[in-house]
Design a protein around this motif. Structure first.
Motif, PDB file in Angstrom:
ATOM      1  N   ALA A 164      -2.157  -4.189  -4.142  1.00  0.00           N
ATOM      2  CA  ALA A 164      -2.629  -2.885  -4.589  1.00  0.00           C
ATOM      3  C   ALA A 164      -2.537  -2.824  -6.118  1.00  0.00           C
ATOM      4  O   ALA A 164      -1.725  -3.524  -6.728  1.00  0.00           O
ATOM      5  CB  ALA A 164      -1.771  -1.779  -3.966  1.00  0.00           C
TER       6      ALA A 164
ATOM      7  N   HIS B   9       2.054   1.973  -3.426  1.00  0.00           N
ATOM      8  CA  HIS B   9       1.023   2.519  -4.309  1.00  0.00           C
ATOM      9  C   HIS B   9       0.737   3.975  -3.965  1.00  0.00           C
ATOM     10  O   HIS B   9       0.485   4.790  -4.870  1.00  0.00           O
ATOM     11  CB  HIS B   9      -0.261   1.692  -4.215  1.00  0.00           C
ATOM     12  CG  HIS B   9      -1.273   2.079  -5.248  1.00  0.00           C
ATOM     13  ND1 HIS B   9      -1.112   1.803  -6.589  1.00  0.00           N
ATOM     14  CD2 HIS B   9      -2.443   2.771  -5.155  1.00  0.00           C
ATOM     15  CE1 HIS B   9      -2.128   2.276  -7.275  1.00  0.00           C
ATOM     16  NE2 HIS B   9      -2.951   2.882  -6.422  1.00  0.00           N
ATOM     17  N   ARG B  10       0.782   4.330  -2.701  1.00  0.00           N
ATOM     18  CA  ARG B  10       0.564   5.730  -2.328  1.00  0.00           C
ATOM     19  C   ARG B  10       1.612   6.638  -2.962  1.00  0.00           C
ATOM     20  O   ARG B  10       1.290   7.753  -3.403  1.00  0.00           O
ATOM     21  CB  ARG B  10       0.572   5.877  -0.797  1.00  0.00           C
ATOM     22  CG  ARG B  10      -0.697   5.364  -0.125  1.00  0.00           C
ATOM     23  CD  ARG B  10      -0.772   5.789   1.322  1.00  0.00           C
ATOM     24  NE  ARG B  10       0.229   5.131   2.144  1.00  0.00           N
ATOM     25  CZ  ARG B  10       0.065   3.949   2.720  1.00  0.00           C
ATOM     26  NH1 ARG B  10      -1.069   3.289   2.555  1.00  0.00           N
ATOM     27  NH2 ARG B  10       1.017   3.431   3.474  1.00  0.00           N
TER      28      ARG B  10
ATOM     29  N   VAL C  70      -6.946   2.584  -1.257  1.00  0.00           N
ATOM     30  CA  VAL C  70      -5.630   2.544  -0.608  1.00  0.00           C
ATOM     31  C   VAL C  70      -5.400   3.808   0.204  1.00  0.00           C
ATOM     32  O   VAL C  70      -4.954   3.762   1.354  1.00  0.00           O
ATOM     33  CB  VAL C  70      -4.510   2.346  -1.645  1.00  0.00           C
ATOM     34  CG1 VAL C  70      -3.134   2.522  -0.993  1.00  0.00           C
ATOM     35  CG2 VAL C  70      -4.614   0.964  -2.285  1.00  0.00           C
TER      36      VAL C  70
ATOM     37  N   GLY D 236       0.807  -1.205   0.000  1.00  0.00           N
ATOM     38  CA  GLY D 236       0.000   0.000   0.000  1.00  0.00           C
ATOM     39  C   GLY D 236       0.846   1.263   0.000  1.00  0.00           C
ATOM     40  O   GLY D 236       0.519   2.249  -0.672  1.00  0.00           O
TER      41      GLY D 236
END
Length: 304
Positions: A86, A52-53, A76, A49
């Protein structure tokens, strides 16, 4: 998720760094490539996660006005759990202008969205919790939809807000699935495993359980189970791989926790109840899962 952690290749070039220099910094762990031309200073944070952020941040900087991070990417950012990894691409919704497209980094959709359906997370515009749940539910499996809906309710989303978001989406593809998810969601489910378990119970035609059932012992103590069928004197628990790890106290081993759980199970049975446990593998087959729970009902002590 701050801009200070990100740098563009053009900025590195302006500092006099060659491509060979950048590759050397990557090997040394001082730069991490997030997407083409965008790097993070230092290594990634742990976790799928978190990566992906940062991909969202790197992509958001290049998007024009009017776009909002949406769907799984918004999930997310809101901290909603996803089944599996993700997404590899950043999901974005734009209300109008241009065309939807998907490439190796971005999945852009065109769909009506107004200010009431967006929030700021940091300085990134993201679909609201309710809109995110509906968008994920419309385009994913029932399992995934219920997982994010249950989690959103746990975070404080009011059922009326979720129902309103479904109404707003009434002419969009997949809204029937979103409506099903909204009516089934329950914030008392405390994990993705519990949420998927509820779906399987429904699909198998099992009686609806009480969530987070508290059973009292004769000595005044109580124990809590994920699911309870009081009329059938049966308790049910989803045991994910990490569950015993969360129960560890300082100085304990997993073996200690397993033994304590066996002792707890014996106490439950002395109270005249039956306890059944299952894991992710048991949830793969609806019919087999249904048989597992019905066998537990049959083994439970009968109330005279």
């Amino acid at each position: 998720m701050t801009d200070a952690a990100l740098t563009h290749h053009r900025s590195l070039s302006a500092q006099g760094l060659t491509r060979a220099d950048v590759r050397a910094l990557e090997r040394a762990g001082e730069l991490t490539r997030i997407r083409r031309g965008v790097y993070q200073r230092g290594p990634f944070e742990a976790g799928d996660g978190a990566r992906h952020r940062q991909l969202v941040r790197a992509t958001w900087l290049e998007l024009g006005d009017g776009a909002a991070v949406s769907h799984a990417s918004a999930a997310v950012l809101h901290g909603l759990p996803l089944l599996g990894k993700a997404p590899a691409r950043v999901c974005v919704t734009r209300p109008e202008g241009g065309h939807g497209r998907a490439d190796s980094v971005l999945h852009l959709r065109l769909c009506p969205i107004d200010a009431a359906e967006t929030v700021l997370i940091g300085d990134v515009l993201v679909t609201s919790l309710a809109r995110t749940v509906v968008d994920v539910a419309r385009e994913s499996s029932l399992d995934q939809g219920v997982v994010v809906a249950d989690a959103a309710l746990r975070l404080g989303l009011h059922p009326a807000e979720l129902a309103d978001a479904v109404t707003r989406a009434k002419r969009r593809p997949g809204v029937t699935r979103a409506r099903q998810v909204a009516s089934f969601a329950d914030g008392a489910s405390q994990s993705p495993g519990e949420s998927v378990s509820r779906v399987r119970m429904h699909q198998a035609g099992l009686p609806t359980p009480v969530l987070q059932w508290h059973l009292g012992y004769d000595d005044g103590r109580t124990t809590e189970s994920d699911f309870g069928w009081p009329e059938l004197r049966t308790l049910g628990e989803f045991d994910g791989k990490v569950k015993y790890g969360r129960l560890l106290r300082p100085g304990q081993t997993v073996a200690d926790v397993v033994m304590a759980e066996k002792q707890r199970e014996n106490r439950i049975r002395r109270q005249g109840w039956w306890l059944v446990r299952w894991g992710w593998d048991d949830l793969r087959d609806v019919q087999a899962f249904g048989r597992l729970i019905r066998e537990a009902f049959a083994n439970a002590p009968k109330v005279v």
